[in-house]
Enzyme design. Structure first.
Site, mmCIF file in Angstrom:
data_model
loop_
_atom_site.group_PDB
_atom_site.id
_atom_site.type_symbol
_atom_site.label_atom_id
_atom_site.label_comp_id
_atom_site.label_asym_id
_atom_site.label_seq_id
_atom_site.Cartn_x
_atom_site.Cartn_y
_atom_site.Cartn_z
ATOM 1 N N CYS A 34 0.800 -1.233 0.000
ATOM 2 C CA CYS A 34 0.000 0.000 0.000
ATOM 3 C C CYS A 34 0.827 1.275 0.000
ATOM 4 O O CYS A 34 0.285 2.353 -0.190
ATOM 5 C CB CYS A 34 -0.899 0.009 1.232
ATOM 6 S SG CYS A 34 0.090 -0.022 2.735
ATOM 7 N N ASP A 36 2.307 2.525 2.613
ATOM 8 C CA ASP A 36 2.354 3.104 3.960
ATOM 9 C C ASP A 36 3.713 2.828 4.601
ATOM 10 O O ASP A 36 4.399 1.879 4.226
ATOM 11 C CB ASP A 36 1.259 2.497 4.849
ATOM 12 C CG ASP A 36 -0.123 2.938 4.410
ATOM 13 O OD1 ASP A 36 -0.204 3.843 3.559
ATOM 14 O OD2 ASP A 36 -1.100 2.378 4.904
ATOM 15 N N CYS A 61 -2.231 3.916 7.406
ATOM 16 C CA CYS A 61 -3.654 3.705 7.679
ATOM 17 C C CYS A 61 -3.934 3.464 9.168
ATOM 18 O O CYS A 61 -3.020 3.371 9.978
ATOM 19 C CB CYS A 61 -4.109 2.482 6.896
ATOM 20 S SG CYS A 61 -3.432 0.978 7.583
ATOM 21 N N CYS A 105 -0.653 -4.980 7.427
ATOM 22 C CA CYS A 105 -0.265 -3.869 8.316
ATOM 23 C C CYS A 105 0.473 -4.428 9.528
ATOM 24 O O CYS A 105 1.421 -3.824 10.024
ATOM 25 C CB CYS A 105 -1.483 -3.072 8.778
ATOM 26 S SG CYS A 105 -2.647 -2.662 7.473
#
Ligand code: FES
Length: 206
Positions: A34, A36, A61, A105
């Site tokens: 992503c 991030d 996020c 994540c």
């Protein structure tokens, strides 16, 4: 997206957030899934090897913030060796779960913590730098989450073959032709392996 109350709590009021001045080790990692990013700062007691303080900064996020927050809680007060053994599944469980598409994540948070620990160990001559080989590729593929089920592609036995010769990484993946995550998985493999200077070319068959 359905988040647990714990994820929401850590997102709204993250623990150990910020920068650690005079940190003994720092690592910043990005998620190829992503884009991030997260940074982790460590303060280590050189006698006991205990992580006495730890902080993070997140550029991502809600689950990036929540997983970094929980991982810093889990690592604080542990020795480097103990903290290195924390898995992304433990981090996700400590948050009462994460949606499958957000499991990466947790992988990012754990990976960044491990990189910070390794950086401390290398700096203090506690370990030697590992040489790059096929196992390094397998270990990296183990960080790629198949978003449909929130599990990594090694555990799911989607990786049928890994080879490494003359700078060429050969990867054979078992994934249905019309799977909507097919391109996503291939792209992630390229991004994960693209960071290794030892790999000059990546050949993926599916
Ligand atoms: Fe990528 Fe959360 S870290 S979506």
């Amino acid at each position: 997206m359905q988040y647990s109350q714990k994820v929401l709590d850590h997102f709204m009021k993250p623990h150990n957030i910020g920068k650690l001045e005079n940190a003994d080790a720092i690592a910043t990692e990005g998620s190829p899934a992503c884009g991030d990013q997260v940074s982790i700062y460590l303060k280590v007691n050189p006698e006991t090897m205990v992580i006495e303080d730890i902080k993070f900064q997140s550029y991502g996020c809600a689950s990036n913030i929540a997983t970094a927050s929980i991982i810093t809680d889990l690592a604080k007060g542990k020795t480097l060796k103990e903290a290195k053994e924390i898995t992304w599944k433990e981090a996700a469980e400590a948050l009462d779960g994460l949606p499958p598409v957000k499991m990466h994540c947790s992988v990012l948070a754990v990976d960044t913590l491990r990189k910070a620990i390794t950086s401390y160990e290398l700096k203090n001559n506690l370990i030697e730098a590992e040489s790059f080989n096929k196992d390094s590729i397998v270990a990296e593929l183990g960080k790629i989450i198949y978003p449909k089920v929130g599990e990594d592609i090694i555990t799911l036995k989607m990786v049928k073959y890994v080879g490494f010769q003359d700078g060429i990484a050969l990867i054979d993946i078992d994934i249905p032709k019309f799977d909507k995550y097919r391109d996503n998985v291939a792209e992630e493999i390229r991004e994960h392996l693209g960071h290794f200077p030892e790999i000059k070319e990546i050949k993926i068959t599916m």
